[in-house]
Design an enzyme around this catalytic site. Structure first.
Site, PDB file in Angstrom:
ATOM      1  N   ASP A  88      59.028  90.383   5.955  1.00  0.00           N
ATOM      2  CA  ASP A  88      59.612  89.786   7.713  1.00  0.00           C
ATOM      3  C   ASP A  88      61.050  89.116   6.944  1.00  0.00           C
ATOM      4  O   ASP A  88      61.874  89.207   5.342  1.00  0.00           O
ATOM      5  CB  ASP A  88      59.240  88.308   7.982  1.00  0.00           C
ATOM      6  CG  ASP A  88      59.106  87.392   7.200  1.00  0.00           C
ATOM      7  OD1 ASP A  88      58.826  86.285   6.666  1.00  0.00           O
ATOM      8  OD2 ASP A  88      57.018  87.671   6.701  1.00  0.00           O
ATOM      9  N   ASP A 111      62.125  85.929   6.266  1.00  0.00           N
ATOM     10  CA  ASP A 111      61.495  84.584   6.410  1.00  0.00           C
ATOM     11  C   ASP A 111      62.884  83.787   7.079  1.00  0.00           C
ATOM     12  O   ASP A 111      62.346  83.592   8.690  1.00  0.00           O
ATOM     13  CB  ASP A 111      62.606  84.396   4.652  1.00  0.00           C
ATOM     14  CG  ASP A 111      61.709  82.999   4.683  1.00  0.00           C
ATOM     15  OD1 ASP A 111      61.164  82.214   5.166  1.00  0.00           O
ATOM     16  OD2 ASP A 111      62.290  81.573   3.660  1.00  0.00           O
TER      17      ASP A 111
HETATM   18  N1  ADE Z   1      54.193  85.062   4.030  1.00  0.00           N
HETATM   19  C1  ADE Z   1      54.738  86.428   4.399  1.00  0.00           C
HETATM   20  N2  ADE Z   1      56.002  86.237   5.312  1.00  0.00           N
HETATM   21  C2  ADE Z   1      55.487  84.971   4.285  1.00  0.00           C
HETATM   22  C3  ADE Z   1      57.557  83.853   4.718  1.00  0.00           C
HETATM   23  N3  ADE Z   1      58.535  84.520   5.636  1.00  0.00           N
HETATM   24  N4  ADE Z   1      56.913  83.082   4.497  1.00  0.00           N
HETATM   25  C4  ADE Z   1      56.008  82.340   3.686  1.00  0.00           C
HETATM   26  N5  ADE Z   1      54.451  83.220   3.068  1.00  0.00           N
HETATM   27  C5  ADE Z   1      55.416  84.234   3.972  1.00  0.00           C
END
Ligand code: ADE
Length: 256
Positions: A213, A215
């Site tokens: 992703d 974040d």
């Molecule tokens: N693991 C996968 N995506 C994450 C994110 N955006 N923040 C923290 N841990 C994660």
């Protein structure tokens, strides 16, 4: 009883989804002075190498990142005698050029976690123990993972800093911007204390981020939705085959 203790050459912090082999896995319940690891360890043969798999979140993903018994997990690997620890992990990207579905073979780590049992040395019984941690990731293992990624045609960024947040919540937009502006690349919730404990245990360690992703989103693209748990799990699942391919290519190189 005079049972031979189980042994393994390579450890992987990941579960059954990671081994794509025909080989039967032997399951071992490990005990450690730090309590039980997250799950029984599955040990499978890859050619001549024995590989130990331990899902850090346990069966059914029951241990949240701030409650994983990292000391027991790393100690179980130490007892098995592993000489390399591979740590694949889901991560959010903080930069547009690091895309979901790609890997980052991290070379640095920033620890923003708190309140975790993060050392084997809560008391200095035999004098002080301060391990060097300037290079949290083993350069030789990093090279092997990058070569393995090239072999299987996976996009793997060579180097990057993972900032480890405590979770279990995701970051705010302000935190995410701050992490990016600090020069960091990906964000995750488990690399610390996994990496420092491996260092204390003297086990060469490599962390492989699988980007799931962006974040809290990217300022360049307001259309990107902030991360959700469902998105992380779905993207991880959809790309699990890449992790498996990477491990399949890396393990014979590691065994050599
Ligand atoms: N693991 C996968 N995506 C994450 C994110 N955006 N923040 C923290 N841990 C994660």
């Amino acid at each position: 009883m005079n049972e031979t203790p189980p042994r393994a050459d390579i450890g992987v912090f990941g579960g059954s989804g990671f081994y794509s082999l025909t080989a039967e896995a032997e399951t071992v319940e490990m005990r450690t002075e730090w309590g039980p690891p997250s799950a029984p360890v599955a040990i499978a043969a890859f050619g001549t190498a024995r590989v130990a798999f331990l899902p850090r979140h346990g069966a059914g993903h029951r241990h949240p990142p701030h409650r994983v018994n990292y000391r027991a997990n790393v100690d179980a690997m130490r007892q098995l005698g592993v000489r390399a620890l591979i740590s694949p992990f889901a991560a959010g990207s903080l930069r547009p050029e690091i895309r979901p579905g790609e890997f980052v073979v991290c070379d640095q780590l920033v620890d923003r976690t708190w309140g975790r049992e993060s050392t084997f040395h809560d008391e200095f019984h035999d004098g002080p123990v301060h391990v060097p941690f300037a290079e949290p990731y083993d350069p030789r293992l990093r090279r092997i993972m990058l070569d393995a990624a090239a072999e299987v045609g996976a996009v793997a960024h060579d180097g990057g800093t993972v900032v480890v947040v405590n979770g279990p919540r995701f970051s705010t937009r302000a935190e995410s911007r701050w992490h990016r502006d600090s020069g960091w690349h990906v964000v995750n919730m488990t690399q610390s204390p996994e990496a420092p404990l491996a260092m204390e245990a003297g086990i060469p360690f490599v962390g492989i981020a699988l980007v799931t992703d962006y974040d809290a989103g990217l300022d360049e693209d307001p259309g990107i939705e902030p991360v959700s748990q469902d998105a992380v799990f779905a993207v991880f699942e959809a790309n699990l085959h890449k992790v498996r391919e990477l491990l399949d290519a890396a393990i014979p190189r590691l065994a050599r």
